[in-house]
Design an enzyme around this catalytic site. Structure first.
Site, PDB file in Angstrom:
ATOM      1  N   LYS A 117       0.831  -1.171  -0.058  1.00 50.25           N
ATOM      2  CA  LYS A 117      -0.141   0.076  -0.054  1.00 50.25           C
ATOM      3  C   LYS A 117       0.748   1.307  -0.218  1.00 50.25           C
ATOM      4  O   LYS A 117       0.476   2.210  -0.711  1.00 50.25           O
ATOM      5  CB  LYS A 117      -0.957   0.026   1.126  1.00 50.25           C
ATOM      6  N   GLN A 125      -4.558  -1.608   9.579  1.00 53.14           N
ATOM      7  CA  GLN A 125      -4.270  -2.910   8.966  1.00 53.14           C
ATOM      8  C   GLN A 125      -4.693  -3.992   9.930  1.00 53.14           C
ATOM      9  O   GLN A 125      -4.467  -3.912  11.152  1.00 53.14           O
ATOM     10  CB  GLN A 125      -2.849  -3.031   8.832  1.00 53.14           C
ATOM     11  N   ASP A 135     -11.313   2.459   4.082  1.00 56.37           N
ATOM     12  CA  ASP A 135     -11.318   1.072   4.239  1.00 56.37           C
ATOM     13  C   ASP A 135     -12.825   0.705   4.211  1.00 56.37           C
ATOM     14  O   ASP A 135     -13.003  -0.394   3.877  1.00 56.37           O
ATOM     15  CB  ASP A 135     -10.699   0.537   5.236  1.00 56.37           C
TER      16      ASP A 135
END
Ligand code: NAD
Length: 287
Positions: A51, A95, A118
Protein backbone atom coordinates in the site's frame (compact mmCIF):
# COMPACT_ATOMS: atom_id res chain seq x y z
CA UNK A 1 -11.52 -18.60 -21.49
CA UNK A 2 -10.67 -14.96 -20.76
CA UNK A 3 -8.29 -14.13 -17.96
CA UNK A 4 -9.58 -11.28 -15.79
CA UNK A 5 -6.26 -9.45 -15.66
CA UNK A 6 -6.44 -7.35 -12.51
CA UNK A 7 -2.78 -6.40 -12.73
CA UNK A 8 -3.08 -4.72 -16.15
CA UNK A 9 -6.36 -3.04 -15.24
CA UNK A 10 -4.85 -1.77 -11.97
CA UNK A 11 -1.96 -0.24 -13.96
CA UNK A 12 -4.46 1.64 -16.14
CA UNK A 13 -6.37 2.86 -13.07
CA UNK A 14 -3.09 3.91 -11.41
CA UNK A 15 -2.39 6.17 -14.42
CA UNK A 16 -5.81 7.81 -13.92
CA UNK A 17 -5.04 8.25 -10.21
CA UNK A 18 -1.68 9.88 -11.03
CA UNK A 19 -3.43 12.30 -13.42
CA UNK A 20 -5.91 13.14 -10.63
CA UNK A 21 -3.25 13.67 -7.96
CA UNK A 22 -1.36 15.94 -10.41
CA UNK A 23 -4.55 17.97 -10.87
CA UNK A 24 -5.01 18.18 -7.08
CA UNK A 25 -1.41 19.36 -6.66
CA UNK A 26 -2.12 22.13 -9.16
CA UNK A 27 -4.78 23.28 -6.68
CA UNK A 28 -2.26 22.91 -3.80
CA UNK A 29 -4.17 19.89 -2.50
CA UNK A 30 -2.11 16.86 -1.44
CA UNK A 31 -3.97 13.56 -0.95
CA UNK A 32 -2.71 12.01 2.28
CA UNK A 33 -3.31 8.54 3.70
CA UNK A 34 -2.43 7.42 7.23
CA UNK A 35 -1.65 3.71 7.52
CA UNK A 36 -1.48 2.17 10.97
CA UNK A 37 0.23 -1.18 11.51
CA UNK A 38 0.28 -2.81 14.93
CA UNK A 39 2.88 -5.54 15.49
CA UNK A 40 5.00 -7.38 12.96
CA UNK A 41 2.81 -10.06 11.43
CA UNK A 42 4.67 -10.84 8.15
CA UNK A 43 1.53 -10.90 5.95
CA UNK A 44 0.30 -7.59 7.42
CA UNK A 45 3.76 -6.02 6.93
CA UNK A 46 3.76 -7.19 3.30
CA UNK A 47 0.26 -5.73 2.67
CA UNK A 48 1.23 -2.42 4.29
CA UNK A 49 4.42 -2.24 2.19
CA UNK A 50 2.38 -2.81 -0.98
CA UNK A 51 0.00 0.00 0.00
CA UNK A 52 2.85 2.38 0.87
CA UNK A 53 4.56 1.68 -2.48
CA UNK A 54 1.32 2.18 -4.41
CA UNK A 55 0.88 5.56 -2.68
CA UNK A 56 4.43 6.53 -3.69
CA UNK A 57 3.80 5.56 -7.32
CA UNK A 58 0.57 7.56 -7.43
CA UNK A 59 1.55 10.78 -5.69
CA UNK A 60 -0.42 10.09 -2.52
CA UNK A 61 1.46 11.03 0.65
CA UNK A 62 1.47 8.06 3.00
CA UNK A 63 2.00 8.55 6.72
CA UNK A 64 2.88 5.05 7.91
CA UNK A 65 2.66 4.54 11.65
CA UNK A 66 4.25 1.28 12.81
CA UNK A 67 3.27 0.52 16.39
CA UNK A 68 4.52 -2.15 18.80
CA UNK A 69 2.43 -5.30 19.37
CA UNK A 70 2.02 -4.34 23.08
CA UNK A 71 0.43 -0.95 22.41
CA UNK A 72 -2.70 -0.49 24.52
CA UNK A 73 -6.13 0.07 23.00
CA UNK A 74 -6.27 3.47 24.67
CA UNK A 75 -2.99 4.55 23.06
CA UNK A 76 -4.12 3.31 19.65
CA UNK A 77 -7.44 5.16 19.95
CA UNK A 78 -5.52 8.34 20.81
CA UNK A 79 -3.42 8.02 17.65
CA UNK A 80 -6.60 7.56 15.58
CA UNK A 81 -8.13 10.62 17.21
CA UNK A 82 -5.05 12.66 16.31
CA UNK A 83 -5.37 11.56 12.68
CA UNK A 84 -9.11 12.34 12.77
CA UNK A 85 -8.30 15.86 13.99
CA UNK A 86 -5.46 16.44 11.53
CA UNK A 87 -6.85 18.36 8.54
CA UNK A 88 -4.06 17.14 6.23
CA UNK A 89 -4.97 13.46 6.68
CA UNK A 90 -7.67 12.43 4.18
CA UNK A 91 -7.85 8.71 4.84
CA UNK A 92 -7.08 6.44 7.79
CA UNK A 93 -6.45 2.73 7.44
CA UNK A 94 -5.79 0.33 10.30
CA UNK A 95 -4.26 -2.88 8.99
CA UNK A 96 -6.14 -5.94 10.28
CA UNK A 97 -5.94 -8.26 12.13
CA UNK A 98 -5.16 -6.45 15.38
CA UNK A 99 -3.57 -8.17 18.42
CA UNK A 100 -6.08 -10.06 20.59
CA UNK A 101 -5.99 -7.54 23.48
CA UNK A 102 -7.39 -4.84 21.18
CA UNK A 103 -11.08 -4.78 20.29
CA UNK A 104 -11.25 -4.39 16.49
CA UNK A 105 -14.81 -3.07 16.58
CA UNK A 106 -13.88 -0.15 18.89
CA UNK A 107 -10.89 0.75 16.73
CA UNK A 108 -12.85 0.74 13.48
CA UNK A 109 -15.65 2.77 15.08
CA UNK A 110 -13.11 5.36 16.24
CA UNK A 111 -12.17 6.29 12.67
CA UNK A 112 -13.94 9.39 11.31
CA UNK A 113 -16.41 7.96 8.73
CA UNK A 114 -15.35 10.76 6.33
CA UNK A 115 -11.78 9.35 6.47
CA UNK A 116 -12.76 5.68 6.55
CA UNK A 117 -11.20 4.76 3.19
CA UNK A 118 -11.31 1.04 4.04
CA UNK A 119 -15.10 1.29 4.42
CA UNK A 120 -15.15 -0.74 7.66
CA UNK A 121 -16.94 1.83 9.89
CA UNK A 122 -20.59 0.87 10.56
CA UNK A 123 -21.62 4.21 8.99
CA UNK A 124 -20.14 3.19 5.65
CA UNK A 125 -21.15 -0.48 6.02
CA UNK A 126 -24.76 0.64 6.46
CA UNK A 127 -24.64 2.97 3.50
CA UNK A 128 -23.13 0.29 1.25
CA UNK A 129 -25.90 -2.08 2.41
CA UNK A 130 -28.54 0.53 1.57
CA UNK A 131 -26.94 1.26 -1.79
CA UNK A 132 -26.17 4.90 -1.06
CA UNK A 133 -23.00 6.91 -1.61
CA UNK A 134 -20.25 5.54 0.72
CA UNK A 135 -16.68 4.36 0.98
CA UNK A 136 -16.87 0.78 -0.26
CA UNK A 137 -14.45 -1.76 1.17
CA UNK A 138 -11.50 -2.05 -1.22
CA UNK A 139 -11.65 -5.75 -2.09
CA UNK A 140 -15.36 -5.93 -3.03
CA UNK A 141 -14.97 -2.59 -4.82
CA UNK A 142 -12.04 -4.05 -6.80
CA UNK A 143 -14.11 -7.10 -7.76
CA UNK A 144 -16.95 -4.86 -8.96
CA UNK A 145 -14.64 -2.71 -11.09
CA UNK A 146 -13.01 -5.79 -12.60
CA UNK A 147 -16.44 -7.11 -13.65
CA UNK A 148 -17.49 -3.70 -14.94
CA UNK A 149 -14.33 -3.24 -16.99
CA UNK A 150 -14.74 -6.63 -18.63
CA UNK A 151 -18.39 -5.73 -19.27
CA UNK A 152 -19.70 -8.73 -17.33
CA UNK A 153 -23.35 -7.97 -16.56
CA UNK A 154 -24.81 -8.60 -13.10
CA UNK A 155 -28.50 -7.82 -13.61
CA UNK A 156 -30.55 -11.00 -13.20
CA UNK A 157 -27.46 -13.20 -12.78
CA UNK A 158 -27.12 -15.87 -10.11
CA UNK A 159 -24.09 -15.18 -7.94
CA UNK A 160 -22.62 -17.52 -5.33
CA UNK A 161 -20.29 -15.87 -2.84
CA UNK A 162 -18.21 -18.26 -0.72
CA UNK A 163 -16.93 -16.61 2.45
CA UNK A 164 -19.05 -14.26 4.55
CA UNK A 165 -16.57 -12.01 6.34
CA UNK A 166 -17.30 -8.36 7.05
CA UNK A 167 -14.48 -7.23 4.77
CA UNK A 168 -15.04 -9.48 1.76
CA UNK A 169 -18.17 -11.64 1.41
CA UNK A 170 -20.86 -9.54 3.12
CA UNK A 171 -20.07 -6.19 1.47
CA UNK A 172 -19.57 -7.91 -1.89
CA UNK A 173 -23.02 -9.47 -1.52
CA UNK A 174 -24.52 -6.03 -0.86
CA UNK A 175 -22.83 -4.48 -3.90
CA UNK A 176 -23.93 -7.33 -6.16
CA UNK A 177 -27.48 -7.33 -4.83
CA UNK A 178 -27.67 -3.58 -5.40
CA UNK A 179 -26.40 -4.17 -8.95
CA UNK A 180 -29.37 -6.46 -9.66
CA UNK A 181 -27.89 -9.92 -9.07
CA UNK A 182 -29.53 -12.75 -7.13
CA UNK A 183 -27.01 -13.56 -4.44
CA UNK A 184 -26.36 -16.66 -2.31
CA UNK A 185 -23.76 -16.37 0.46
CA UNK A 186 -22.02 -19.55 1.65
CA UNK A 187 -19.83 -19.94 4.72
CA UNK A 188 -18.31 -22.57 6.98
CA UNK A 189 -21.77 -23.77 8.11
CA UNK A 190 -23.14 -24.17 4.57
CA UNK A 191 -24.04 -27.82 4.02
CA UNK A 192 -23.42 -28.13 0.29
CA UNK A 193 -21.38 -25.27 -1.19
CA UNK A 194 -21.33 -27.07 -4.57
CA UNK A 195 -25.12 -26.83 -4.83
CA UNK A 196 -24.83 -23.03 -4.87
CA UNK A 197 -21.73 -22.78 -7.06
CA UNK A 198 -23.06 -25.21 -9.71
CA UNK A 199 -26.17 -23.06 -10.08
CA UNK A 200 -24.30 -19.79 -10.31
CA UNK A 201 -23.41 -17.70 -13.35
CA UNK A 202 -20.75 -15.98 -11.24
CA UNK A 203 -18.78 -17.61 -8.39
CA UNK A 204 -16.78 -15.41 -6.01
CA UNK A 205 -14.67 -17.13 -3.38
CA UNK A 206 -12.79 -15.50 -0.51
CA UNK A 207 -12.14 -18.08 2.19
CA UNK A 208 -8.42 -18.80 2.48
CA UNK A 209 -8.39 -22.50 1.54
CA UNK A 210 -6.42 -23.68 -1.51
CA UNK A 211 -8.42 -25.74 -4.05
CA UNK A 212 -11.72 -25.22 -2.20
CA UNK A 213 -13.42 -24.72 -5.57
CA UNK A 214 -12.73 -27.51 -8.03
CA UNK A 215 -13.92 -28.11 -11.59
CA UNK A 216 -17.02 -30.18 -10.73
CA UNK A 217 -18.30 -27.30 -8.58
CA UNK A 218 -18.69 -24.78 -11.41
CA UNK A 219 -20.83 -24.85 -14.52
CA UNK A 220 -19.53 -24.52 -18.06
CA UNK A 221 -19.15 -20.86 -19.12
CA UNK A 222 -19.27 -19.38 -15.61
CA UNK A 223 -17.34 -16.38 -14.28
CA UNK A 224 -14.97 -17.29 -11.43
CA UNK A 225 -13.52 -14.63 -9.13
CA UNK A 226 -10.84 -15.89 -6.77
CA UNK A 227 -10.29 -13.56 -3.84
CA UNK A 228 -8.37 -16.02 -1.64
CA UNK A 229 -4.67 -15.64 -0.99
CA UNK A 230 -2.79 -18.66 0.34
CA UNK A 231 0.94 -19.22 0.66
CA UNK A 232 1.79 -22.91 0.06
CA UNK A 233 4.65 -24.64 1.90
CA UNK A 234 6.80 -24.34 -1.24
CA UNK A 235 6.33 -20.56 -1.09
CA UNK A 236 3.93 -20.40 -4.06
CA UNK A 237 1.00 -17.99 -3.81
CA UNK A 238 -2.38 -19.50 -4.78
CA UNK A 239 -6.05 -18.64 -4.42
CA UNK A 240 -9.00 -20.77 -3.31
CA UNK A 241 -9.76 -22.08 -6.80
CA UNK A 242 -8.13 -25.04 -8.52
CA UNK A 243 -7.10 -22.76 -11.36
CA UNK A 244 -5.74 -25.46 -13.73
CA UNK A 245 -8.97 -27.43 -13.81
CA UNK A 246 -11.55 -24.66 -13.33
CA UNK A 247 -10.07 -22.44 -16.06
CA UNK A 248 -10.92 -25.19 -18.58
CA UNK A 249 -14.65 -24.74 -17.79
CA UNK A 250 -14.93 -21.05 -16.92
CA UNK A 251 -15.56 -18.32 -19.49
CA UNK A 252 -13.79 -15.75 -17.30
CA UNK A 253 -11.45 -16.35 -14.37
CA UNK A 254 -9.10 -14.29 -12.19
CA UNK A 255 -5.53 -15.50 -11.65
CA UNK A 256 -3.85 -15.46 -8.22
CA UNK A 257 -1.66 -13.50 -8.02
CA UNK A 258 -2.56 -10.75 -10.49
CA UNK A 259 -6.35 -10.79 -10.21
CA UNK A 260 -8.26 -9.26 -7.28
CA UNK A 261 -5.14 -8.33 -5.24
CA UNK A 262 -3.95 -5.40 -7.40
CA UNK A 263 -7.56 -4.22 -7.79
CA UNK A 264 -7.86 -4.02 -3.99
CA UNK A 265 -4.87 -1.67 -3.76
CA UNK A 266 -6.06 0.70 -6.50
CA UNK A 267 -9.54 0.77 -4.97
CA UNK A 268 -8.03 1.95 -1.70
CA UNK A 269 -6.26 4.75 -3.58
CA UNK A 270 -9.48 5.67 -5.39
CA UNK A 271 -11.22 5.92 -2.01
CA UNK A 272 -8.40 8.11 -0.70
CA UNK A 273 -8.80 10.47 -3.66
CA UNK A 274 -12.54 10.52 -3.10
CA UNK A 275 -11.96 11.50 0.54
CA UNK A 276 -9.50 14.21 -0.55
CA UNK A 277 -11.98 15.60 -3.06
CA UNK A 278 -14.86 15.64 -0.58
CA UNK A 279 -12.88 17.10 2.31
CA UNK A 280 -10.37 19.47 0.75
CA UNK A 281 -12.09 20.54 -2.48
CA UNK A 282 -15.88 20.26 -2.10
CA UNK A 283 -16.08 21.13 1.63
CA UNK A 284 -12.84 23.11 1.76
CA UNK A 285 -13.20 23.52 5.50
CA UNK A 286 -10.90 22.73 8.39
CA UNK A 287 -12.04 19.77 10.53
P1 NAD B 1 -12.14 -14.67 7.28
O1 NAD B 1 -11.40 -15.78 7.97
O2 NAD B 1 -12.53 -13.46 8.04
O3 NAD B 1 -13.46 -15.27 6.62
C1 NAD B 1 -13.46 -16.51 5.97
C2 NAD B 1 -14.88 -16.88 5.56
O4 NAD B 1 -14.83 -18.13 4.90
C3 NAD B 1 -15.85 -17.05 6.74
O5 NAD B 1 -17.09 -16.48 6.40
C4 NAD B 1 -15.98 -18.56 6.88
O6 NAD B 1 -17.25 -18.96 7.39
C5 NAD B 1 -15.81 -19.01 5.45
N1 NAD B 1 -15.32 -20.38 5.33
C6 NAD B 1 -14.29 -20.96 5.98
N2 NAD B 1 -14.14 -22.24 5.58
C7 NAD B 1 -15.11 -22.48 4.66
C8 NAD B 1 -15.47 -23.59 3.87
N3 NAD B 1 -14.81 -24.75 3.97
N4 NAD B 1 -16.51 -23.48 3.03
C9 NAD B 1 -17.19 -22.32 2.92
N5 NAD B 1 -16.89 -21.20 3.63
C10 NAD B 1 -15.85 -21.29 4.50
O7 NAD B 1 -11.23 -14.29 6.03
P2 NAD B 1 -11.18 -12.95 5.13
O8 NAD B 1 -10.43 -11.88 5.85
O9 NAD B 1 -12.52 -12.65 4.56
O10 NAD B 1 -10.24 -13.46 3.94
C11 NAD B 1 -10.62 -14.55 3.13
C12 NAD B 1 -9.54 -14.81 2.09
O11 NAD B 1 -9.47 -13.69 1.23
C13 NAD B 1 -8.13 -15.00 2.65
O12 NAD B 1 -7.43 -15.91 1.84
C14 NAD B 1 -7.52 -13.62 2.52
O13 NAD B 1 -6.11 -13.67 2.41
C15 NAD B 1 -8.14 -13.19 1.22
N6 NAD B 1 -8.22 -11.74 1.02
C16 NAD B 1 -7.76 -11.28 -0.16
C17 NAD B 1 -7.83 -9.94 -0.43
C18 NAD B 1 -7.34 -9.47 -1.76
O14 NAD B 1 -7.06 -8.30 -1.93
N7 NAD B 1 -7.25 -10.34 -2.76
C19 NAD B 1 -8.32 -9.04 0.52
C20 NAD B 1 -8.81 -9.54 1.73
C21 NAD B 1 -8.76 -10.91 1.96
Amino acid sequence: MTLLDGRSLAEIIEKQIIAQTDLFRGQKVVPTLAVILVGEDPASCAYVNMKVKACERCGVVCVAKKLPQEITQEELLKIIKNFNDDFEIDGILVQLPLPKHIETKSVLEAIDPQKDVDGFHPFNIGRVFAGIDAFKPATPMGVMSLLENYRIPLKGKNVAIIGASNIVGKPLASLMLNAGATVSICHIMTKDVGFFTRNADIVCVGVGKPRLICADMVCEGSVVIDIGINRLENGKLVGDVDFEAVSKKAAFITPVPGGVGPMTIVSLLQNTLLATKKRKIENNKKV
